[in-house]
Design a protein around this motif. Structure first.
Motif, PDB file in Angstrom:
ATOM      1  N   GLU A  53      48.773  62.133  43.272  1.00  0.00           N
ATOM      2  CA  GLU A  53      49.923  62.222  44.175  1.00  0.00           C
ATOM      3  C   GLU A  53      49.482  62.302  45.628  1.00  0.00           C
ATOM      4  O   GLU A  53      50.126  61.761  46.516  1.00  0.00           O
ATOM      5  N   ILE A  54      48.363  62.972  45.864  1.00  0.00           N
ATOM      6  CA  ILE A  54      47.845  63.084  47.228  1.00  0.00           C
ATOM      7  C   ILE A  54      47.248  61.762  47.678  1.00  0.00           C
ATOM      8  O   ILE A  54      47.386  61.371  48.843  1.00  0.00           O
ATOM      9  N   LEU A  55      46.615  61.058  46.769  1.00  0.00           N
ATOM     10  CA  LEU A  55      46.045  59.755  47.127  1.00  0.00           C
ATOM     11  C   LEU A  55      47.128  58.733  47.472  1.00  0.00           C
ATOM     12  O   LEU A  55      46.882  57.798  48.227  1.00  0.00           O
ATOM     13  N   LEU A  56      48.316  58.915  46.936  1.00  0.00           N
ATOM     14  CA  LEU A  56      49.416  58.002  47.219  1.00  0.00           C
ATOM     15  C   LEU A  56      50.058  58.249  48.585  1.00  0.00           C
ATOM     16  O   LEU A  56      50.952  57.520  48.987  1.00  0.00           O
ATOM     17  N   LEU A  57      49.627  59.259  49.307  1.00  0.00           N
ATOM     18  CA  LEU A  57      50.173  59.575  50.631  1.00  0.00           C
ATOM     19  C   LEU A  57      49.428  58.818  51.726  1.00  0.00           C
ATOM     20  O   LEU A  57      49.109  59.364  52.766  1.00  0.00           O
ATOM     21  N   ASP A  58      49.190  57.540  51.539  1.00  0.00           N
ATOM     22  CA  ASP A  58      48.329  56.769  52.436  1.00  0.00           C
ATOM     23  C   ASP A  58      48.742  56.844  53.899  1.00  0.00           C
ATOM     24  O   ASP A  58      47.978  57.305  54.735  1.00  0.00           O
ATOM     25  N   ASP A  59      49.930  56.404  54.234  1.00  0.00           N
ATOM     26  CA  ASP A  59      50.312  56.298  55.645  1.00  0.00           C
ATOM     27  C   ASP A  59      50.915  57.582  56.203  1.00  0.00           C
ATOM     28  O   ASP A  59      51.087  57.725  57.401  1.00  0.00           O
TER      29      ASP A  59
END
Length: 152
Positions: free
Chosen positions: A4-10
Motif C-alpha cells: 500500500e505504501i509502494l502504491l503512493l508514488d506521486d
C-alpha cells in the motif's frame, strides 16, 4: 515495504514512505506485545485462581484446626513449591511484558505524533498537500493508524 505504501508514488517522497513504514512496524510491534501481555496476564490469573482453590480444598479445609498442620501439609507436597515458582515466574514475566508494551506504545505514539507535526514539511507541494488525506485514510483503513489527530 508494504504494498500500500509502494502504491503512493506521486503522493509521497521516499523519506515519507520510510516514516510511514516505520510507524506501521512500531504499531505491529506494539500490538504483538499487547497481545502477549494480555495472554500471560490471563494465564497468571487463572493459574492463581485454580491453585488457590486447590489449596483451599486440599490444605485449608481438612487441616483448618491448626496452622502448624496446614503449613506442614503444604510443605510436604513438593508440587506446591513448583507451582508457586511457576506462578511467581509468570507474574514477573507479565510485568516484564507490560514494561515492554508501554515502551513500544511510547515509541509508536512518538513516531505517529512526529509524522503529524511534520506533515507540512512532508507534503510541501500544493498537490501533495491536497492529496495527503488519501494517505491518512489509507493508513487508517489498512493499518488502523490515525494520522489526523495526536490524541490516542
Amino acid at each position: 515495504m508494504e504494498s500500500e505504501i509502494l502504491l503512493l508514488d506521486d503522493r509521497t517522497d521516499q523519506a515519507t514512505r520510510q516514516m510511514l513504514q516505520k510507524v506501521i512496524d512500531k504499531k505491529r510491534k506494539f500490538d504483538k506485545l499487547k497481545l502477549r501481555h494480555l495472554l500471560v496476564m490471563w494465564t497468571t490469573i487463572f493459574l492463581c485462581f485454580f491453585y488457590f482453590y486447590y489449596l483451599y480444598k486440599v490444605v485449608l479445609t481438612p487441616y483448618s484446626y491448626s496452622f502448624a498442620s496446614m503449613f506442614s501439609q503444604f510443605v510436604n507436597q513438593s508440587s506446591n513449591l513448583y507451582v508457586l515458582v511457576i506462578i511467581v515466574g509468570l507474574y514477573g514475566f507479565m510485568n516484564l511484558l507490560r514494561e515492554k508494551r508501554e515502551k513500544a506504545e511510547k515509541e509508536y505514539h512518538a513516531l505517529r505524533c512526529e509524522i503529524i507535526d511534520k506533515s507540512k514539511d512532508l507534503w510541501k507541494k500544493e498537490d501533495e498537500w491536497k492529496n495527503r488525506h488519501k494517505v491518512f485514510e489509507m493508513m487508517k483503513k489498512n493499518f488502523d493508524i490515525n494520522l489526523y489527530h495526536e490524541s490516542k
